[in-house]
Every structure is written in C-alpha cells, then in structure tokens.
Design a protein around this motif. Structure first.
Motif, PDB file in Angstrom:
ATOM      1  N   ALA A 201       0.684  -1.245   0.079  1.00  0.00           N
ATOM      2  CA  ALA A 201       0.002  -0.071   0.066  1.00  0.00           C
ATOM      3  C   ALA A 201       0.910   1.519  -0.008  1.00  0.00           C
ATOM      4  O   ALA A 201       2.234   1.268   0.101  1.00  0.00           O
ATOM      5  CB  ALA A 201      -0.776  -0.088   1.203  1.00  0.00           C
TER       6      ALA A 201
ATOM      7  N   SER B 227      -2.726  -7.253  -3.852  1.00  0.00           N
ATOM      8  CA  SER B 227      -3.440  -6.318  -2.815  1.00  0.00           C
ATOM      9  C   SER B 227      -4.446  -7.171  -2.220  1.00  0.00           C
ATOM     10  O   SER B 227      -4.431  -8.566  -2.256  1.00  0.00           O
ATOM     11  CB  SER B 227      -3.939  -5.310  -3.591  1.00  0.00           C
TER      12      SER B 227
ATOM     13  N   TRP C  95      -7.473  -7.490  -2.870  1.00  0.00           N
ATOM     14  CA  TRP C  95      -8.508  -7.687  -3.754  1.00  0.00           C
ATOM     15  C   TRP C  95      -9.108  -9.242  -3.637  1.00  0.00           C
ATOM     16  O   TRP C  95     -10.258  -9.608  -3.565  1.00  0.00           O
ATOM     17  CB  TRP C  95      -8.103  -7.321  -5.273  1.00  0.00           C
TER      18      TRP C  95
ATOM     19  N   VAL D 107      -6.798   3.234  -4.553  1.00  0.00           N
ATOM     20  CA  VAL D 107      -5.554   2.428  -4.877  1.00  0.00           C
ATOM     21  C   VAL D 107      -4.325   2.653  -3.639  1.00  0.00           C
ATOM     22  O   VAL D 107      -3.803   1.674  -3.765  1.00  0.00           O
ATOM     23  CB  VAL D 107      -5.080   2.977  -6.389  1.00  0.00           C
TER      24      VAL D 107
ATOM     25  N   GLY E 162      -3.408  -0.598  -1.808  1.00  0.00           N
ATOM     26  CA  GLY E 162      -2.615  -1.524  -2.673  1.00  0.00           C
ATOM     27  C   GLY E 162      -2.428  -1.572  -4.230  1.00  0.00           C
ATOM     28  O   GLY E 162      -3.221  -1.809  -4.897  1.00  0.00           O
ATOM     29  N   TRP E 163      -1.286  -0.640  -4.377  1.00  0.00           N
ATOM     30  CA  TRP E 163      -1.159  -0.511  -5.941  1.00  0.00           C
ATOM     31  C   TRP E 163      -0.527  -1.617  -6.396  1.00  0.00           C
ATOM     32  O   TRP E 163      -0.518  -1.852  -7.646  1.00  0.00           O
ATOM     33  CB  TRP E 163      -0.001   0.748  -5.993  1.00  0.00           C
TER      34      TRP E 163
ATOM     35  N   HIS F  80      -3.633  -4.175  -7.807  1.00  0.00           N
ATOM     36  CA  HIS F  80      -4.951  -3.691  -7.286  1.00  0.00           C
ATOM     37  C   HIS F  80      -6.233  -4.207  -8.420  1.00  0.00           C
ATOM     38  O   HIS F  80      -5.909  -5.092  -9.120  1.00  0.00           O
ATOM     39  CB  HIS F  80      -4.793  -2.075  -7.621  1.00  0.00           C
ATOM     40  N   GLU F  81      -7.130  -3.943  -7.663  1.00  0.00           N
ATOM     41  CA  GLU F  81      -8.408  -4.351  -8.235  1.00  0.00           C
ATOM     42  C   GLU F  81      -8.436  -4.290  -9.840  1.00  0.00           C
ATOM     43  O   GLU F  81      -8.275  -3.612 -10.308  1.00  0.00           O
ATOM     44  CB  GLU F  81      -9.635  -3.589  -7.591  1.00  0.00           C
TER      45      GLU F  81
END
Length: 890
Positions: A370, A581, A583, A596, A599-600, A603-604
């Motif tokens: 993150a 992440s 996700w 974001v 957790g870059w 990420h989702e």
C-alpha cells in the motif's frame, strides 16, 4: 569476581541496571537506619519524581511514579552521615555496617528447548525484556548491535563511512535527549519497560562477554569500533528505523532527501531542451521498482471452521524474509503468567513476538504494498525561492542544520554538517537522481517536491498493537487490537481455536480517498504516479483540500485511515495472500471499491502474480478434495504442511507443454539453424524429463528457472513479477478469471516461437558458463553453505510461480547461499486440549555464529521437509528442554 551458575545468575550491576525502585530503596533505608531520622528526611527530599505523561493510558500508572536510583548511593549517603551521629558514645568502636540483601529489580528464567529455542518467563515486562535481550544476544548479538549503531547517528564517527545516513538519523530523531522527550516518553509504560529491559539484557551480555571476545566472522563484531553498551534509547531508535524502511529510510527516498542542496545555486530544469524526456518514463518506472523491497514477500493462509476437517481454526504463516542481517527471524517463547504468553518468531532485536501463536490465537503477515507516503508538489515564490504557495499565501520553507562526527584516515574526528529543508508536509526531495528533468530547485514547473510519511509515528503504536494481539482470545479481540494502526507494512492474518479466521489490510495508509486522489493528482505528481503504477503518488501541495483526511477512528493526529475503513474479512471461511493487494484474498468474495492507496501492487482488476494464482488454485483444489494431498476434502494440519512443501512451479504448468512443442518442431524443421541443434536438444530433453517441481531431487529446474527469467526480461512488467504482453499469451488476462488467466503461449505468433528458442539457448549458455549441469538434481544446484557443508535447499523463484519462494541468483557453481525466501514457517491449529499444536521450521536456523549448535540444524530439517513441534505448555517444555535452567537477575 562475579560467579554464575546455570540455576541462578546475578551479574555485575551495569549502568543500565544499577537502579531499583526509589520507594523500595527508601523503605530499605528507613528500616535499616531508623535512628538517623534527620538524614532520612534529607534523602527523601532529594528523591525526584516525575509526572506520568500517560495518565489516560490504561497501561500506564495512574499516579506519579518514582524515579529509580542507585541503592548503593543512597545507603552510602545515609551510612556516612550516620557514622558521626551523636547517638554513638564517644570512643565506642564503629561496627561495620551490615548491608541488607538487595532484592533484584530484574529477574527472568530462561530455558532452552531443542534447536536453541529460548523460553523466557518473568513476572513483569522489564524482566521479560531483560531475559529476552540476553538470550537473543547469546545467539545473534552482533546482528542487532550493528543495526543499533547504524540507527544511532554515529556510524561515521565509528567507521568514517556513510555520514549521510547519520545526518538523516539525526534529523529524524534529534539528540538522545530530544528523542527521549519527543518519542520514547510518549510510549505506554509497559512498552518503555519492555524496551528498557531488552536493552539491559543486551548490555549485560556485552559486559560479561567483552568486545574482544564477541563472535568473529561475517556476522560477528569482535573488536569492532561500533560496539557499545546499548541503552533503551539506542534500541528504540533502531525500532523506529524499522518502521521507516518502506518510506523515509527506503533507499531511493533517502537519496532524494539527501540530494537537496537548497536554492543557493538556482537550477531550473528545462524539460523541453533536455535530451532526457524520452527516458523519463523509463527512469520513473525504475524508481517504482525501487520502492518494492526485493528481499521480502510472504504467503499466508487463514482457515476457519468452514474450511477445516475438525471445525477449528488453522493458519499457515510463510514469510519470505532475508536470511542474513536484521531481516532474519529468531524463535522464542515469552511468558508473564496470567498476562502474556506468546510463542513464535521476532525479527532481530524486536522485544516482542511478531509472528506466532498463543493458547487461543495464531497470526501471521504478508508484505503489503500500500502507499506509505505521498509526495506533495508545491509552487515556489518566483521572488523568494524559500517560500511556497499554500491556499493563496506564501509560507516559509524551514531549514534545519544537523551535525555528525566523521572519523578521518588519521584517526581524528571531524564535525560535519548538513542542512535539511522542509515544508508543512515534511522533507523536501530532489528527484534529479532519477531523471534530471524532474530535479532542480525549482523543477521545470517552478515547483518543489516534498513528502509526508505515514510511518513517522507508527513506532509509538507498534508494540502496543502486537502485545494486544497476543492477548486476544478470539478474532474480534484480535481485530480490535489492530485499531492502533501500529503495523507499518503488512497484511494481517489470524485464526483461533474456535474456528474463526480474520484477514485485514490494516497498516499505516495515508487518508487519501479516491475522490481526493482524482482531484489532487496533478503536475509532476501525476507524471510520477502514471509511470510507477501508483507506487509513487504526488498530490497538489498548494491546496488545503489535498491534505490527508481522517476517520472517526483514525489514531489521534495521524491522518491515517482508521480500522473500519480498511479491507477486511471476519468469518469462518478462507483467506490467502501472496503479496498482491487485498482484492482476491478470498477469490469467492473479492474485496472491491477501495482507493488505490490500499494496494497499488495487484490492485483491483489487475493481473496477479503467479504465486498468488497458485495459492488460490491450491486452496480451491484442497477444499474440493481434488488434489493429491488427501482423499478427504477440506484442510487439516498435515495437508496444509504438505501444501507448503509441494514445490510446484506454476509457470511451467502454464507454458511448458507449449515450450516443448515449439522445441520439437524447431528441431524437426530442416530450415532451422543446425548450429543450435545440439544445445537445444539437450536443453529440451532435460525439460521434458523434469517433474515441474523444485524438490531437492528434481532434475532440470535450473533450466526452467533461467528460461523464465529470460521471458520476464522481455515481457516482464515494470515490477518484474508478471509477464504482460498482447502477443505472448494464448489466453489473455481476464479480470473475470484472474486466477486462470493469462495462460499458454500463442503458437500462431512466430515472434513467440523465436523468443522461446532464443531463451532456451540462453538458459543453456548461462548454466554452462556457471558450470552447472543441466540435469543435476536441484539440491546439488541450490544450497546453503554452512561450515564447509552444502545443505540442499528446496523451493525456487517466486516469480516463476513457486509458492515456497527462495531468492537466489545463479553464480559459479549454482544458486549458492540464498538471500531470502522461506524463513520462519508455522502451521498452527488446536484440538480439545489447552495447548496449541504448532509445527514450525526456521530455514536459516537460529544462530548466525558458525560455532553454534544452532547454526544449521533446522536448515538440515528443512532440506528433508521436516518440522519442529514447538513446545508451548509446561509439560511440553520440560520434555524438550536441553541444558539447565538459567535464572538471570540484576
């Protein structure tokens, strides 16, 4: 001369320990010297007291506490004064005073069980730290001593080297007196006592051993000038430094801070006239890679009653930490009866159990990518380069000059100075070292880059959070312990004996919601964020609307997201993470809709690591009973342990059939270059016979390791963890099927065929040049050297989809002496008894000292895929104890 026995050891009273509670001292004098009332009143008058700064803290005393002072000094004062008392008749012989026994202020019991694991028991926090600091030092003193010296701001004074690091340490911490007042004294009393005791234990070990008798060698410090007797402030400076490793003390950030020279020689970068613009995106992407620590990672699987065969909780902890230095793990068991009882492992020099278990709960972490800090871009005043704009007004840039001592070649010491520049957000940076186009004072845009660090004060909350986690008896209590946001960089995983499980991405994250990010990501900040996939983000610093926000449950004054805002799962199902992440922690119920900054990395909706994909594939197969681990669906402790050591190579499962087809068709093509045929035939034959695993007896893993590294060199993402290409994959990545895609090689693209042949031949050449046989058993190729013994190491590169990741580079003779990877591993569950059932392994073993019995013993167990049953309850400890009990007192 001090005597010491294994059963009771009371060593010399060092400066760190030469104190007892003042009230106890006073009572002792009152009892022993009652006739000398006048001097007692004077002694009482000099006893200082201090206001408790933590009156609202449940862990701190609710009344003023007395300073500890030296008993001998008080007794000396009283006895000297009383020796001339009129109560004694003239000429009467002076009887030598009988000094009453002094009760120890620190007392800890240390027992060791197999593989050198210390079990420390004490009645208070200071004594617990004291015993732990001493026991740890017996195995690894020099590792933490070096880190303490580095964190002290005196490294250049000791060695003449790296004075820039000292400058930054002195800026962040101030003097020891300032640090004590501004940081240490703000800790809860319990935390102060634990840290004080641990430092005292280290100091005692050093005092007993002597600098000239300390361990030698690569991890030793015998006779080193940077060895000194550490106190609690020295240790706390080191503990704070750990929390800053992914932010202010991260290499590229530290370099950018120290590169700032101020406005004296004004230099504005003209981005349009420079020949650096074409390389800017490339250089920024490289900067993004730097923020991701290369030596750390981890896997974790938390299972609740819905996923286990016995309905209890089950946890796998598998951190991938360095095998050398302060990132190593150390196993221990710490107990204060009725208050704290936790076992597991700590990073070097940490006085608490970081990953571990209790009678009711087990927990672990994975590194969480993150956001830990944000850059802020501030416009400079064109008429005054020492002012910046904020909400239409000019504010002054603050200068702070610090000094440090540097040892010169002639043995003298010289004072050096460095000036730091800061805004309301924090320190000013110069990114010219990344690319000249974004450097200068001001930048090409007439601005400066400054930063705010989310972890500057995390160290004030960390110890409290970890202690409370270990005091939890169920998952909700565990979750509540996380409200302190004392975790600097980790995902949290836990399970309990009742079948509960928990996951939370609950670490220090700046409160920048997605709306604010969208509105404030401008200028150079937007350029940097885009090129680094949001590893670095820069906000508009000229507007108060872009300041970090807060939640109702944010830690006071932190401007971090509070507990309730973080992604989390509390239930009875499954959770797994391998450093992407939040996700897909539970792939059946993705966590979505978070900014974001949480957790870059992965990420989702983004492509996931191969290690993430195999984690969830193995979980799904086990839940359905569709794997080879057991005919019975769901997990038990044995199936989870077997999964941990399965050593599948997911990258090979995805592409190797296609690779072998390409190879076969090439060799049977009459138009192919015959010069390549012998090497290619040998390479492909080895791969065709390989079991697609990285067990010690697997033959050919080295070929795929080098081949896949070549593919990643061509198609790897900027972070070298996923292969991204519109042409390479037969099935492209699909966010609706993130575990199953991408997959296969598109055989219709000739460039893919050519690339595969090129990388196979390259792998052959690299291995040949290193003197590594293509078909040699993996355990003969990847090994750890210990006292002229080669210990085979199973596992392999996580980037090719190995769950049990090992980080080792090819060198002459093989993949020698891995840098990092599987380190402290635990599989913990419970049954109807009071005792947790914990199987653990410490891959690099407990001690760094070559003459220790614990230098390679667990490494050999790991080579054979064995485990250590960690003794927790009293009867288990007694059965496994080796040597005699040591009672350590001061």
């Amino acid at each position: 001369m001090t005597s010491r026995s294994p059963i009771n050891s009371r060593g010399p009273r060092s400066s760190a320990l030469d104190t007892v509670d003042t009230l106890s001292a006073y009572n002792l004098i009152t009892t022993s010297l009652a006739p000398c009332g006048w001097i007692l009143r004077r002694v009482h008058g000099i006893l200082p007291v201090e206001e408790n700064d933590n009156d609202n803290d449940k862990d701190a005393p609710s009344m003023r506490t007395l300073h500890r002072i030296t008993v001998a000094a008080i007794l000396g004062l009283a006895i000297t004064a009383c020796s001339d008392s009129s109560d004694r008749s003239p000429g009467a012989p002076v009887e030598p005073p009988v000094e009453p026994p002094v009760e120890p202020t620190l007392s800890a019991q240390i027992r060791r069980t197999e593989y050198g694991i210390p079990h420390i028991k004490a009645d208070d926090w200071a004594s617990l730290g004291y015993g732990y600091g001493y026991a740890y030092s017996q195995d690894n003193f020099c590792v933490t001593m070096r880190e303490v010296a580095l964190a002290s701001g005196r490294w250049a004074e000791f060695t003449g080297e790296d004075i820039d690091r000292d400058f930054l340490s002195r800026y962040i911490n101030g003097t020891k007196e300032e640090f004590t007042a501004d940081f240490f004294n703000k800790l809860p009393q319990r935390d102060q006592e634990l840290i004080t005791g641990y430092a005292a234990g280290m100091a005692r070990y050093l005092n007993e051993t002597g600098v000239d008798n300390l361990p030698e060698g690569e991890n030793g410090c015998r006779g080193e000038p940077w060895v000194f007797s550490p106190d609690r402030i020295d240790l706390m400076m080191y503990l704070r430094k750990i929390a800053l490793q992914a932010s202010t003390d991260q290499g590229i950030v530290r370099g950018a801070i120290l590169a700032v020279k101020g406005p004296d020689a004004l230099q504005m970068a003209n981005i349009d006239s420079m020949e650096v613009r074409p390389g800017l995106k490339r250089d920024l992407a490289a900067m993004g890679r730097e923020i991701r620590p290369s030596e750390v990672g981890s896997n974790a699987i938390a299972l609740g009653s819905d996923a286990t065969q016995n309905g209890g909780g089950l946890l796998l902890g598998n951190p991938h930490q360095p095998w050398n230095g302060s990132g190593r793990w150390y196993e221990a068991h710490l107990t204060i009866p009725g208050e704290y009882d936790a076992a597991g492992a700590s990073l070097q020099g940490l006085p608490w159990i970081a990953i571990g278990f209790t009678r009711d709960v087990a927990w672990t972490h994975t590194v969480d990518y993150a956001t830990r800090f944000t850059l802020y871009e501030v416009p400079l005043n064109p008429d005054d380069p020492m002012q910046y704009e904020y909400d239409g007004e000019w504010r002054d840039i603050v200068t702070t000059t610090v000094s440090a001592q540097q040892l010169l070649e002639d043995g003298t010491v010289e004072t050096q100075e460095h000036t730091f520049y800061s805004t309301q957000y924090g320190l000013v940076l110069d990114l010219g070292g990344v690319n000249p186009a974004i450097g200068g004072w001001p930048t090409f845009a007439g601005t400066l880059m400054t930063m705010r660090d989310a972890n500057l004060d995390t160290g004030l909350r960390s110890l409290r959070q970890w202690v409370e986690k270990a005091q939890a008896t169920n998952m909700e209590e565990y979750r509540q312990a996380l409200r302190h946001i004392g975790n600097p960089v980790f995902h949290e995983f836990a399970a309990d004996r009742n079948g509960g499980m928990f996951y939370g991405q609950i670490s220090a994250v700046p409160h920048v919601d997605q709306a604010k990010l969208d509105q404030c990501l401008t200028g150079i900040g937007a350029l940097v964020a885009g090129a680094t996939t949001n590893a670095f983000i820069g906000l508009d610093g000229s507007r108060s609307a872009c300041e970090w926000g807060e939640d109702a449950d944010s830690p006071e004054g932190s401007n971090l997201f509070g507990l309730s805002s973080h992604p989390q799962i509390l239930g009875t199902g499954t959770a797994g993470n391998s450093n992407n992440s939040y996700w897909l922690t539970d792939v059946t119920r993705p966590l979505e809709g978070f900014p974001v900054v949480f957790g870059w990395m992965g990420h989702e909706g983004n492509q996931q690591f191969l290690r993430t994909r195999i984690t969830h594939s193995m979980i799904a197969d086990r839940l359905a009973g569709g794997d080879e681990l057991s005919e019975t669906p769901l997990f038990d402790q044995e199936t989870l342990k077997t999964l941990m050591y399965s050593n599948r190579v997911h990258g090979a499962e995805l592409v190797l059939d296609d690779v072998l087809q390409i190879c076969d068709e090439y060799l049977n093509n009459p138009e192919a270059d015959p010069a390549n045929a012998p090497a290619l035939a040998d390479t492909c034959e080895v791969l065709s016979n390989w079991d697609r695993r990285v067990n010690v007896d697997s033959r050919g893993a080295q070929v795929f390791t080098e081949f896949w590294a070549g593919i990643r060199d061509t198609y790897g993402s900027p972070y070298q963890n996923v292969v991204v290409s519109d042409e390479f994959w037969a099935v492209d990545f699909d966010p609706a099927n993130p575990i199953g895609t991408p997959a296969g090689i598109d055989l219709t693209v000739q460039a893919n065929r050519d690339l595969v042949i090129e990388k196979l031949l390259q792998a052959n050449q690299r291995l040949t040049d290193a003197g590594v046989a293509l078909g040699a058993p993996w355990g003969e190729v990847q090994f750890l050297e210990r006292n002229n013994e080669r210990v085979p190491i199973h596992g392999g590169a996580g980037t090719m989809g190995v769950f049990g990741a090992i980080s080792a580079s090819l060198q002459e003779g093989g993949y020698k002496n891995p840098r990092a990877g599987n380190s402290y591993i635990q599989v913990v569950t419970w049954d109807e008894s009071e005792c947790p059932i914990a199987d653990t392994i410490l891959t690099h073993s407990q001690s760094v000292q070559p003459d220790s019995d614990y230098y390679a013993d667990q490494t050999r167990l790991y080579a054979d895929k064995r485990w250590v049953r960690f003794p927790f309850c009293e009867d288990e400890i007694q059965a496994a104890q080796i040597g005699e009990t040591l009672v350590l007192e001061e």
